[in-house]
Design an enzyme around this catalytic site. Structure first.
Site, short mmCIF file in Angstrom:
data_model
loop_
_atom_site.label_atom_id
_atom_site.label_comp_id
_atom_site.label_asym_id
_atom_site.label_seq_id
_atom_site.Cartn_x
_atom_site.Cartn_y
_atom_site.Cartn_z
N GLY A 195 -5.30 -4.64 5.49
CA GLY A 195 -4.33 -5.49 4.81
C GLY A 195 -4.92 -6.90 4.83
N ARG A 196 -5.46 -7.39 5.98
CA ARG A 196 -5.85 -8.79 6.03
C ARG A 196 -7.21 -8.94 5.52
NH1 ARG A 196 -5.17 -5.85 10.50
NH2 ARG A 196 -6.81 -5.69 12.19
N GLU A 229 10.26 -5.66 3.44
CA GLU A 229 10.50 -6.97 2.78
C GLU A 229 10.26 -6.66 1.17
OE1 GLU A 229 9.08 -6.46 5.65
OE2 GLU A 229 9.43 -7.83 7.00
N LYS A 245 0.93 -1.30 0.08
CA LYS A 245 0.00 -0.04 -0.11
C LYS A 245 0.97 1.39 0.05
CE LYS A 245 -3.95 -0.05 2.34
NZ LYS A 245 -4.76 0.41 3.70
N LYS A 305 7.99 -3.62 12.63
CA LYS A 305 8.60 -2.66 11.39
C LYS A 305 9.47 -1.76 11.63
CE LYS A 305 4.26 -3.36 8.72
NZ LYS A 305 3.21 -2.76 7.89
N GLU A 362 -4.43 -11.04 14.16
CA GLU A 362 -4.05 -9.71 14.05
C GLU A 362 -5.35 -8.57 14.50
OE1 GLU A 362 -2.62 -8.64 10.08
OE2 GLU A 362 -1.58 -6.79 10.91
N HIS A 378 -2.90 -37.93 11.31
CA HIS A 378 -1.63 -38.59 11.57
C HIS A 378 -0.69 -37.90 12.36
CE1 HIS A 378 -2.58 -42.17 9.13
NE2 HIS A 378 -3.71 -41.17 8.61
#
Lengths: 550, 550
Positions: B270-271, B215, B209, B515, B356, B387
């Site tokens: 964002g999510r 990153e 954004k 961040k 979050e 399993h």
């Protein structure tokens, strides 16, 4: 067995927990420049450097001493010796627990019921690695004489997670055919994996100790149909399937030549089996030499675990610190944050390793325990998690210890980008520990131009309570030796906790029952008249009805 | 705000919890053939069938009534209306929360500060889908005129997990270029993804954004170097990079043409952003029509959430049942078990979405809450988890509710293998609920030939306590419409819980601080003389020293 909570050592830890009620990591670091040195263990394990930093835990020197006393009270040393000497410590299945033998490359004999198991271990490993090399260098060819380009491992649970984790983790070292993993009985898993693969150049590994695991055998039969259809010959199976199993009859009936069956033993649990023939996909991806380095790394950790004094013993320390949070601080889960994208499946492997081993509520004597046992294990690679669930780790109400795992060096040239990765790792552990006070948050906002009332309103939301514990494990680099070492470290951590809790970490009845019932129910779903249990009638009826819907 | 625990409705639930102390699902099913019917919600949402089965929960009719009263007491209906009408319910950032607008395909206006946001939403979506179609059909070409075969999404957090989850989930519907996701700043993530890709045919999507995420921008610059080196022309950037961002200046400076920047708005978190331009990789994989179906599925859930009475409202019921376990039974985590291999990233997406959003310890008034909030969310696809960690779910001491998610039909021909998958799902929920008594375990062992004393010794280990709760969500099939619907279901479940807890589910200060600090520390790592905080000095020193080691 005395219930744990009655032990004086346990009660001393309860008192210690109360004594530390006012402890905060911010103050602990501020008041003690030697804290890191006191709680970090800089070790050489099998010649490689490993650092375990425990300074960001809610502990003082006395706490560690009390935890070590608990280990003594639970006869941990004797338990370790019992495992390494081949005693049948898996008491509900009357089995020895000897995955450590698989990575002991020395000829030193290890006896189970008087017979040395080493010669057979060496012989099967040699055959397995020989196959891997033949597939890699093209001496092994498919039915049409074409070289193998893709290997598909068909297995589930320990026959999937361990080898998959390790294969993915060692991606920078791959120089063999592509290796794929299909585990789920969902037909989409196999179907979507085979898209783009060529039957002429594809080799399947069927990994099932009993050769009856429903998911694996269902996929194996579907894969065989795809192969036979693609190559037009039933006999092609022999050149395109190998088996990791002990069931020679069923393996032969499936169409696999006896020479291409690789066995393992009842003293290797599924979640500890990547060191055995189950490691074949790893060996095909990275080759014999690197596979042996991986074993050597695990063996170096075994020797460390077996011989180091507990105060300097990595699995013992990690296990005890875990017990400290699970039983005295009410931590219900443990987050794993490996700072390496290739370790994307590390947490999934540890989920099985830890939760299948210590997810038990009954002790060795068959009594229901009066304390919590294995925590939930979960996590994603850093830095990804930071942009997601680290919110809850930093500002949620719950206490969740984190294991940060990071390498000092990148597999390729060390570069600025790798430094950003490392900085993120260290920054998270520092923030979790130290936090940020509401006063600091307010002052920052005012400095950046927010009004006093607005800064006061927002400060509680931008406060970080801190005092959130983490371990940092720093290794040199994520190479085969170190990955072997790290994986064995967690195996033994789980062993330590099982010993403290007095449970059998080596059976898995909770998994067995699921297999049994699913088989019964799968038959019932095919037959509208089959009787169903009270809890299933409703949902099965809904399924039948929706199955026919548009 | 009154602390939750003082509310009479909360206290009534505490009393209900005590009243149910002796409740067991085995007895509940045995004594009541109508239990499934009473607690299952068979609904039609947007024309598709959805079943939510709550019968395997520790609830009676009264319990649900009390939970619904709690929802009333917390003015849930008003909260829902406030979101849909564009109020600034994200009070710490003073923003509206309107991801629901992104999937409302109607022209109905939605106003923020009096201005209708719909026209801009429609315009950006049309441009984005037009780009997707041009990439898919080859009208968009690379610098050399070659068609795009591979798309690499560079983004992290919400710019990665949502679109990645959805792209992976809809694998059976892919008919466009291959889509890859690179998120981690670990340089290995990008490097290993680019192995085998050709700069001539690769398109990068930079999803950030602010266009400053460390990153993402680090990877974007590395990708641009790879591209420019491969094609020998700086100008190639314009044909191989598009941006999902609002920072027009930096996007242009990077070398992306303004026409290839797709914006979104500060009212999209964002999510919750996969429904916006951030969904471009999904659209490239599945195409415009299916992307619109996905939006329509989510919108159908929005309408259901907005209009259905609470007793029949799926997100409300799921949210309330979650609160029941987190706050009244001490459940610290929630396991997600989708029975579909393609839903392999569903839990990872929900981790961000839920943790979050609700990993907060401060309520809207800035008071520290006196109760737990968001649980840890974790899980792997069934049947794989069975399993592995299902051992702990079945036989560990802790209470961990499970969401089983399963489809009645397979995306391809319905077949026997899919039936095995469904049987596994139903078998697990039944076993968790009903368990197996020690007497049953003993009788079974004796019947299969074990001696009486041995059967007695083993019975406690093979006993399953049962009474372990789960929801089952049964849908028709995992197609774009249904995946949209399911994802929105969980978004609103999170909303419901945030409303009950009285927290702001829409900020993420815990992520922001990480961040900030990482950037500072990355600079410090490059400068041996930089001052370090007390908690970082030790570990950074160890890293400096190991970095130079062999």
């Amino acid at each position: 067995m005395t219930q744990l909570s009655r032990l004086p050592q346990w009660q001393a830890l309860e008192a210690e927990r109360h004594a530390l009620a006012g402890f905060h990591l911010r103050a602990a670091f501020a008041g003690d420049a030697g804290r890191h040195a006191r709680f970090a263990r800089h070790l050489s394990v099998g010649g490689t450097r490993v650092l375990l930093d425990l300074s960001k835990h809610r502990i003082e020197t006395r706490t560690l001493e009390l935890l070590l006393e608990l280990a003594e009270a639970r006869a941990l040393r004797a338990r370790i010796d019992a495992m390494f000497s081949g005693e049948r410590i898996n008491t509900t299945e009357q089995r020895a627990v000897l995955h450590v033998v698989l990575r002991d490359l020395s000829p030193r004999p290890v006896r189970v019921d008087g017979a040395d198991v080493k010669p057979e271990v060496i012989s099967v490993r040699d055959r397995m690695l020989d196959l891997a090399e033949r597939v890699r260098d093209g001496r092994w060819t498919g039915h049409t004489g074409a070289r193998i380009t893709d290997v598909v491992n068909l297995g589930i649970g320990g026959s999937d997670l361990g080898p998959q984790m390790m294969t993915v983790a060692l991606a920078p070292y791959h120089d063999g055919p592509r290796v794929h993993f299909v585990s789920n009985v969902d037909p989409e898993h196999l179907r979507s994996t085979l898209v783009g693969l060529d039957p002429k150049t594809t080799l399947f590994i069927v990994a099932s100790k009993t050769f009856t695991t429903i998911e694996t055998m269902t996929n194996a039969r579907a894969a065989r149909s795809w192969l036979v259809k693609g190559l037009g010959a039933e006999t092609a199976t022999a050149r395109h399937f190998v088996a990791l199993s002990t069931n020679a009859n069923d393996v032969a009936a499936f169409g696999v030549a006896p020479a291409n069956m690789f066995e393992f033993w009842d003293w290797v649990g599924g979640r500890y089996s990547l060191w055995s023939s189950i490691g074949l996909p790893i060996a095909i991806a990275i080759g014999r030499e690197r596979f042996l380095q991986m074993l050597a790394g695990a063996h170096a950790m075994d020797e460390h675990f077996r011989t180091a004094e507990f105060a300097q013993n990595l699995p013992v320390l990690m296990g005890l610190v875990g017990v400290w949070y699970v039983n005295f601080w009410g931590a219900a889960s443990q987050s794993i944050a490996p700072y390496s994208q290739h370790l994307a499946r590390f947490a999934a492997h540890l989920q099985q390793l830890d939760m299948e081993s210590n997810g038990k509520r009954v002790n060795l004597e068959g009594e229901v325990v009066d304390h919590e046992t294995g925590p939930v294990i979960w996590g994603e690679p850093g830095t990804n998690g930071q942009h997601a669930y680290f919110q809850l780790l930093q500002q949620g109400p719950a206490l969740i210890p984190v294991d940060f795992i990071v390498a000092a060096q990148s597999p390729f040239a060390d570069d600025a980008q790798h430094r950003i990765l490392v900085a993120n790792c260290f920054a998270q552990s520092a923030t979790l520990a130290v936090g940020k006070t509401a006063d600091e948050a307010r002052a920052e906002m005012i400095a950046s131009g927010k009004s006093e009332p607005e800064a006061r309103r927002l400060a509680p939301h931008r406060e970080f309570p801190g005092n959130r514990p983490s371990s940092t494990i720093l290794v040199l680099r994520f190479d085969p030796f170190t990955l072997g070492l790290l994986t064995a470290l967690y195996e033994h951590k789980v062993f330590v906790q099982g010993a403290i809790w007095g449970i059998n970490s080596f059976d898995q009845w909770g998994v067995e029952l699921g297999k049994q019932i699913a088989t019964k129910l799968a038959d019932a779903l095919g037959d509208p008249k089959a009787p169903l249990d009270a809890a299933s009638t409703g949902i099965v009826g809904a399924w039948r009805e929706m199955r026919g819907a548009k």
